[in-house]
Design an enzyme around this catalytic site. Structure first.
Site: not given
Length: 357
Positions: A174, A316
């Site tokens: 994310e 991430e």
């Protein structure tokens, strides 16, 4: 799906299979090693076999999806970075320069970046999926972060994405300035833990900044005190990337894929999915325990044992990518390691009978 109705979401069945679990354990016990000597790798191997429904699990075409969106709450100083960093990092992912880009290349993971609601217009290109519902969420201090229709659309986008992606493994990542706030809000509301226990430094706030963040989030929770059911909480408190990820998790679980959960924000999405479909957790492998304050408590609440503890708090999908080789190794042990009989290796001698006098 235009309104928030749990019945519209994918069904997720119970994977409990005592016979398969016993066969997997017998296979592991018969490998050429002292009993249990591969520790938690053996538990991981059994979990992967149960998820995939086989004594010889193989991981095919792993997909690492990074879900990105902006947050209206960022205007209240809940992050050390400005909102523009969200779109700038999306460009960095696509250019191959981010940590997750490097790790995905290293481990041959297909990387997809999903624009769920970034305040930026991206040029179409390979590796980018346009799933934009809105240009970021609304300010949850003033109104629900998403309307019911927006939340439902984000869930549907996640479901559709998981259907389109190949393979039998989904790794979660994310990006979104302000999304540790959304994750902390969802965690507090759905677990009952105090918001102070769920809130950390995020992108690097100092102690005073964390306290300001807690104060803002406490006001948000009070503003939406009636949003107690999972989908109500997701719409009122969550982010577009968390809602899209929740849909993808539900669909991946319905398809009996292995779901590799990264850090705090991805675990918050799994929390929402598990409140809707509890058997989702049977499909999850939790990659790591992050340095974000609430993550250890959230993992404990879910009774999840992460594979790594490296103090990561980047997000991430970086932790999921780092844990990936352990999943590959666990499957290889089950499929390729010799048994005592096949290798002609003697088993441990039984304990001698007690001497009687």
């Amino acid at each position: 799906m235009t309104t928030l109705n749990p019945d519209d979401l994918p069904a997720v069945s119970d994977l409990h299979d005592a016979a398969l679990a016993a066969r997997l354990q017998a296979l592991l016990d018969d490998k050429t090693k002292p009993l249990g000597s591969l520790g938690r790798l053996e538990a991981l191997a059994q979990r992967l076999g149960l998820i995939l429904g086989t004594e010889a699990p193989a991981l095919r075409e792993p997909q690492l999806a990074v879900f990105a969106a902006d947050h209206g709450l960022a205007a209240h100083g809940v992050s050390a970075y400005p909102s523009d960093v969200t779109w700038q990092m999306v460009e960095n992912f696509l250019a191959g320069g981010a940590a997750v880009s490097v790790l995905a290349r290293q481990h041959a993971l297909a990387l997809t970046v999903v624009d769920c609601g970034v305040r930026h217009a991206f040029a179409p290109r390979p590796g980018l999926v346009d799933a934009k519902v809105a240009w970021g969420t609304a300010d949850a201090l003033q109104q629900p972060a998403m309307t019911d229709a927006q939340c439902a659309q984000a869930l549907r986008h996640g479901i559709d994405l998981a259907r389109r992606l190949p393979g039998n493994v989904l790794l979660l990542g994310e990006m979104g300035i302000g999304n540790t706030s959304a994750a902390a809000l969802l965690m507090s509301r759905l677990t009952g833990l105090d918001i102070a226990d769920c809130t950390g430094a995020g992108t690097g706030l100092d102690a005073a900044g964390v306290q300001r963040k807690i104060d803002v989030l406490r006001r948000v929770l009070a503003r939406h005190a009636q949003a107690t059911e999972p989908l109500e909480a997701l719409a009122a408190l969550g982010g577009l990337e968390i809602a899209t990820m929740t849909g993808a998790v539900l669909q991946a679980a319905a398809e009996r894929r292995v779901i590799v959960v990264d850090g705090f924000i991805t675990t918050a999405a799994v929390l929402v999915a598990a409140r809707l479909r509890p058997h989702v957790l049977q499909r999850c492998v939790f990659a790591h325990r992050s340095g974000e304050r609430g993550h250890a408590l959230l993992l404990a609440h879910l009774k999840a044992e992460p594979l790594l503890d490296l103090g990561l708090r980047l997000g991430e999908g970086s932790g999921a990518a780092l844990a990936w080789p352990l999943l590959v190794s666990a499957c290889a042990i089950l499929r390729e390691m010799a048994s005592f009989g096949a290798a002609g290796v003697a088993r441990a001698a039984p304990d001698p009978a007690p001497t009687t006098i």
